[in-house]
Design a protein around this motif. Sequence first.
Motif, short mmCIF file in Angstrom:
data_model
loop_
_atom_site.label_atom_id
_atom_site.label_comp_id
_atom_site.label_asym_id
_atom_site.label_seq_id
_atom_site.Cartn_x
_atom_site.Cartn_y
_atom_site.Cartn_z
N ARG A 157 -8.02 -2.53 8.38
CA ARG A 157 -7.79 -1.41 7.46
C ARG A 157 -6.21 -1.43 6.92
NH1 ARG A 157 -10.86 4.02 9.55
NH2 ARG A 157 -12.80 2.88 10.18
N LEU A 158 -5.38 -1.16 7.84
CA LEU A 158 -3.96 -0.86 7.49
C LEU A 158 -3.37 -2.11 7.02
CD1 LEU A 158 -1.86 1.21 7.59
CD2 LEU A 158 -1.30 0.68 10.01
N ASN A 159 -3.65 -3.38 7.40
CA ASN A 159 -3.09 -4.47 6.80
C ASN A 159 -3.66 -4.65 5.33
OD1 ASN A 159 -1.08 -5.98 8.35
ND2 ASN A 159 -2.62 -5.44 9.92
N LEU A 160 -4.83 -4.31 5.27
CA LEU A 160 -5.51 -4.42 3.87
C LEU A 160 -4.82 -3.42 2.71
CD1 LEU A 160 -7.95 -5.88 2.08
CD2 LEU A 160 -9.38 -3.85 2.89
N ILE A 161 -4.67 -2.39 3.50
CA ILE A 161 -4.00 -1.40 2.54
C ILE A 161 -2.49 -1.61 2.14
CG2 ILE A 161 -2.66 1.11 2.57
CD1 ILE A 161 -5.09 2.00 4.42
N ILE A 162 -1.88 -2.33 3.31
CA ILE A 162 -0.62 -2.85 2.86
C ILE A 162 -0.42 -3.91 1.96
CG2 ILE A 162 1.48 -4.08 4.01
CD1 ILE A 162 0.69 -2.36 6.67
N THR A 163 -1.27 -4.84 1.95
CA THR A 163 -1.33 -6.14 1.25
C THR A 163 -1.95 -5.70 -0.31
OG1 THR A 163 -2.16 -7.61 2.93
CG2 THR A 163 -2.58 -8.48 0.89
N LEU A 164 -2.91 -4.76 -0.25
CA LEU A 164 -3.15 -4.37 -1.81
C LEU A 164 -2.20 -3.52 -2.46
CD1 LEU A 164 -7.19 -3.48 -1.16
CD2 LEU A 164 -6.11 -5.56 -2.20
N LEU A 165 -1.56 -2.66 -1.66
CA LEU A 165 -0.55 -1.83 -2.21
C LEU A 165 0.71 -2.83 -2.68
CD1 LEU A 165 -0.58 1.35 -0.25
CD2 LEU A 165 -1.29 1.15 -2.55
N GLY A 166 0.99 -3.63 -1.77
CA GLY A 166 2.29 -4.53 -2.13
C GLY A 166 1.79 -5.33 -3.32
N MET A 167 0.48 -5.87 -3.52
CA MET A 167 0.24 -6.72 -4.48
C MET A 167 0.33 -5.67 -5.81
SD MET A 167 -3.07 -8.98 -4.84
CE MET A 167 -4.14 -7.80 -4.88
N ALA A 168 -0.24 -4.47 -5.87
CA ALA A 168 -0.12 -3.64 -6.71
C ALA A 168 1.19 -3.32 -7.25
CB ALA A 168 -1.03 -2.46 -6.65
N HIS A 169 2.07 -3.05 -6.50
CA HIS A 169 3.28 -2.53 -6.72
C HIS A 169 4.34 -3.86 -7.20
CE1 HIS A 169 2.30 1.26 -4.78
NE2 HIS A 169 3.46 1.82 -5.18
N GLY A 170 3.98 -5.05 -6.45
CA GLY A 170 4.80 -5.95 -6.67
C GLY A 170 4.35 -6.78 -8.06
N LEU A 171 3.05 -6.66 -8.29
CA LEU A 171 2.53 -7.43 -9.74
C LEU A 171 2.30 -6.65 -10.78
CD1 LEU A 171 0.21 -9.99 -7.83
CD2 LEU A 171 2.85 -10.28 -8.43
N ILE A 172 2.20 -5.17 -10.74
CA ILE A 172 1.95 -4.27 -11.60
C ILE A 172 3.07 -3.42 -11.72
CG2 ILE A 172 0.35 -2.43 -12.40
CD1 ILE A 172 -2.00 -3.89 -10.79
N PHE A 173 3.48 -2.69 -10.93
CA PHE A 173 4.60 -1.78 -11.20
C PHE A 173 5.97 -1.97 -11.26
CE2 PHE A 173 7.56 1.30 -9.21
CZ PHE A 173 7.65 2.39 -10.13
#
Length: 1303
Positions: free
Chosen positions: A1260-1276
Amino acid sequence: MSCLPNSHTDNVLIGVLLTQVLSEGQVQPGQCAFYEECGKNPSIENPLIPPIVPCLSYTPARALKGAHYLKLKSVCPMLDRGENATLACCSIKQLRSLELSLTLSKAVLIRCPSCAENFAHLHCINTCSPNQTQTVNVTETRNVTYMGTNVKVVLGYQAYLSTAFAEGSFKSCQNVRIPATGGFAISTMCGRYGAKLCTAQRWYDFQGDSSNGLAPLDIDFKLIPPGVTAGVPAGMVPYNGRTLRCNETTPTGGEVCSCQDCQESCPLMPPPVMPAGPFRLMGTDGFLVISILLLCLLLVAFLLYLLVSCWVKAKEKQDKERWTGKTSAKDQNGNTVTQPLIDPSEVSCTDKNSLVTLTDAIVHSVMFVLNLSFFKVLLAAAIVVAVFATGLMYIELTTDPVQLWSAPNSRARKEKDFHDKYFDPFFRTNQLILTAPGRKGHIYDSLLFGRQNFSGILEKDLLTQLLALQTRIQNIEFWSSDLNRTATLKDVCFAPLNPSNPGMTDCAVNSLLQYFQNNVTNLDAKVNMTELGVTKEVDWRDHFIYCVNSPLSFKDITDLGMSCMADYGAPVFPFLAVGGYENEDFTNAEALILTFSLNNYNRDDPRFKVALEWEQIFLNIVQEYQRDPSNNFTFAYMAERSLEDEINRTTSEDIPIFMISYLVIFIYIAVALGEYTSFKRILVDSKFLVGLGGILVVGCSVLASMGFYAWIGIPSSLIILQVVPFLVLAVGADNIFIFVLEHQRDVRRLGETREMQIGRVLGNVAPSMLLCSVSESICFFLGALSTMPAVKSFALYAALAVLMDFLLQMTAFVALLSLDARRQDSNRCELVCCVRVGTRRPMKPNEGLLMPLMRKYYAPVLLHPVSRVVVMVVFVIMFCCSIFLMFHVTVGLDQELAMPQGSYMLEYFKYLYKYFEVGIPTYFVTTKGFNFTSAAGMDAVCSSVGCDQFSLTQKIQYCASLTDGVLTRSYLAVPANSWVDDFIDWLNPGSKCCRLYTLGSETGNFCPASECEFFTFWSLVTQPGNNTYGPLLRPKGRQFNRFLPDFLGNRPDLQYKTRSNEGVSTRFMAYHTSLTNSQEFTKALEKTRELAHNITMGMREVPGTAPDFEVFPYTVTYAFYEQYLTIVPEGLFNISLCLLPTFVVCCLLLGMDLRSGLLNLFTIIMITVDTVGIMTLWGIDYNAVALINLVTAVGISVEFVSHLTRSFALSIQLTHIERAKEATATMGSAVLAGVAMTNLPGIIVLAFAKAQLIQIFFFRLNLIITLLGMAHGLIFLPVLLSYFGTEKHLCDALLHLRWIPLQ
């Protein structure tokens, strides 16, 4: 002493008989109803004391003088009217018998002198009142032969008392406690009713019941309200003497009762300090208000920025450009571009030194490496790794949870070490909780206790089965190689009363069956009994009802006459025998509890292995019994080793899951790195060996890190084995993808060798790789400042592994890639290098699939004016919501989460929380430096009469009573027992217990309590010549030290009971309430520490106390839960330290570009905060494991963010939006392929792990970290950079010009 009658005795008896005939039946003042002793009651069998009954004698009361008067003044001082003026209806022999009877009762009442005085007052009136016929009505007599003479004896009478006197006496004794049990003394003196249902009438009824073993005859107490005459015989006057309140001193100098025994004596306690409530603003959640205000502020600031930007653009007629001209040039891919001319004076010294010099250094280093033989480079790398990895021979794998989560210098560890040094370590618990949900209960109509509902678990056949199981476990035998003989339970059991040489019956085994001494004969015992004219059969159920209400009794009140004490000599309190009841309704219990306690030896003690072996056989027997179809129980079980066993088992079972995860990642890397220009060249363009080499580089870096720390003695742990490879793989895969994709997108220039091309390509991307690797490595090294051993060791291992991974990538992996490029240039197939294909490699850059898609579709849509605004608003809202959620994350780690799904321990925890009424025991431990031998020292600890109202045990009692309010509860259920109180009582026994021999060869020596002979002395501090501390009979230092060893070694028996094995550093045991989650465990620790500190401050005021003296609480769980008292500030500190290098390194490597550094830092902070916010929504608690993952999140976030930030900062496009598009297309595609798509397949595989810890804190936690990292790095981040990105890109232009000559 002669037992033959003498002439004096004959004359007395003759006089009694004559006066009896003359005055029988007279009811008037000054008349007796009975006088003198006439032998034993023939109707009482097996009494605790001789049942001496009086002779029927209606005679005038006698005037007392001499020894007779002195004895009455000593035993019944309330009847004293002065010598020759005192009349009484009792002989000196009766007074002696009364004194003996009162001493046994006073043994449990003496803590409250006024209660003991009132108790004596009642029986003195009945036995010796000069107006006896006015209060006593004889109802039963019998002719017996006594000393050769036929006499009439009294076997029963009615005693008339006013309700005021009866209620006053009862009230003074109602709250007197027995310190050793935490229970009430009245519970042992009220028969079937216990303390809860006891009333004055029931109390007196028990005292007058000859079957209790103490009353010599039957007394029917009649309690008459004021003014009531109905039912009172003519001439009878209910006794209405004055009773003493429990907060009054006695006429003989007795002190007021202590607060623990008398509510009226308690000082006015200030209301408990209410803890600070939830943070609130404007009547609502304060954090919600702050989050909303921050959201409004950020949105308004962003809106103002947009308005100002539009206004500036409208006013400006032309852009202020630094470039003064344009020229055409060739980019690194050979494309014609338009590029502004550069004036070298515009490039600062910082720019040159920060990037150009670094790039030159990297290029030259790589060229040097590539000019060497590939095999030499690989061999050198392998030798370095091998040297480090040899340290694995000395690796220590820490599995002890205490060593993992509690720092050696932490307070809890120091207190644990102190406790284990001066006392034995906390005993090992092996337990079964048994239920019978399919069984129906039954109603039992007890002769003594009335109608009682018995639950289905309390059936005799089930108890018999439980006894068979218990006996089988007790009889475990096995060969022990450590002892070199057959080992049994007695070799490892906890034997509190005989620790030096225990037998099988000395082992502490607690169960309901101990009320029957584990004896099937006692369980089967039945007897007919007559009570109030009714005859019924009594059996085990009557004995059980009595024992759960009076566990300290050595004899029940039934005609069974059995003891309630366990066979090992201690009481079994009902909450240790049964569970699942309400309001002490023990017969409705839903569960039986069976507990075997073993000594907890140090791990290097050979007996520790013996205990482990015994526990394993225990588990085998229980599991076999559970599978037996004839078993009628549904039960849960555990052994002390179970937690560690289950954690290790799930770790080994989940290793294949991790292996599959790594395999999936490897397959993805091998496939995704390929170029695939045509179907015929698939085997040539694939990068299977390059992917394998990248995996090997990661593995070697982890092995080198583990080996190095093993060399220097820093232990590893299972969490390191699980997390560090995953982390380094994520970091390493990203660098590999960036490097390989950059090489694939590049075309070798004319005259450029393969090595030169690789060096140039690496010069472009290596600074970005260095930026991330150095940031992460420093981040983890700073994380090693954590005080938690698991976090500290993880950070150290991760830091060195990341650093080694970067170094190996710059050497070994570069050599592997160059070797693979040579193969690819030769058109040789991978794995089958001797096979060539005819199709040649196209001489144009290969952008792959992602980069064109992101450049053509994704980046334009993302950076559309409307999309940019929406992205900023959405991410700002998400950030503010996460701030609010972050303050509501649950702190803790429930122990059942450490168990795999399907573990028998999960069922045990469920049973434990459901059926246990009292929690774990906790000790209040005193360090050295307190003078227990002084009167002030004893008074500061004890809780009996004369003790300090704010003594150690009194304060614990106060706190144990705070159980109602959620905010004010103390989490203490049973107050501490006090060996000091026991010792004082032992020195001044109220019962006839031997202390010193007074005659014979052993004169002056200690004698055990079992010897109650004539040649012994009973009290120690009241001997002639012994000085004491005033009327309270406190022993002085010499006596204290002389008799304490005897007290500690004096095993309780029928007439004396105590428990204590403490010395100068001592402890006082209480019980917590039932604690069901980590929050309650943590709060209990916090509350008991507050209490212990308060006690410490009070005891330091006692003269002679050392200034460093301390009282601290200790139980086995404190070492685990202490971390949650400080984990929030410590986590903030660790994460802040990790964030610092991401900012500093980014600024340094980008030429002191503060703006890029701040934007980089802000995005990583957003990822971390959003991670904690989603943890709250997804039910992931914040604890040390989560903290490790959050530290990892910072490292992985660097990969998502820093590459893109650097790509933007060094872009040569003219506008922010164009630079953001370029960075998104070029570097964003590499990050997506290298970090996100590498992590996600491996993370998804972890969802199939059995361990809940892995599912929650890794999946769960690594999935959150990866998805949030991807969203912030590639979108925000691209949108953020398009608005606020740095203007400086001169150094990159200069670097570009160094490689591409201007045309």
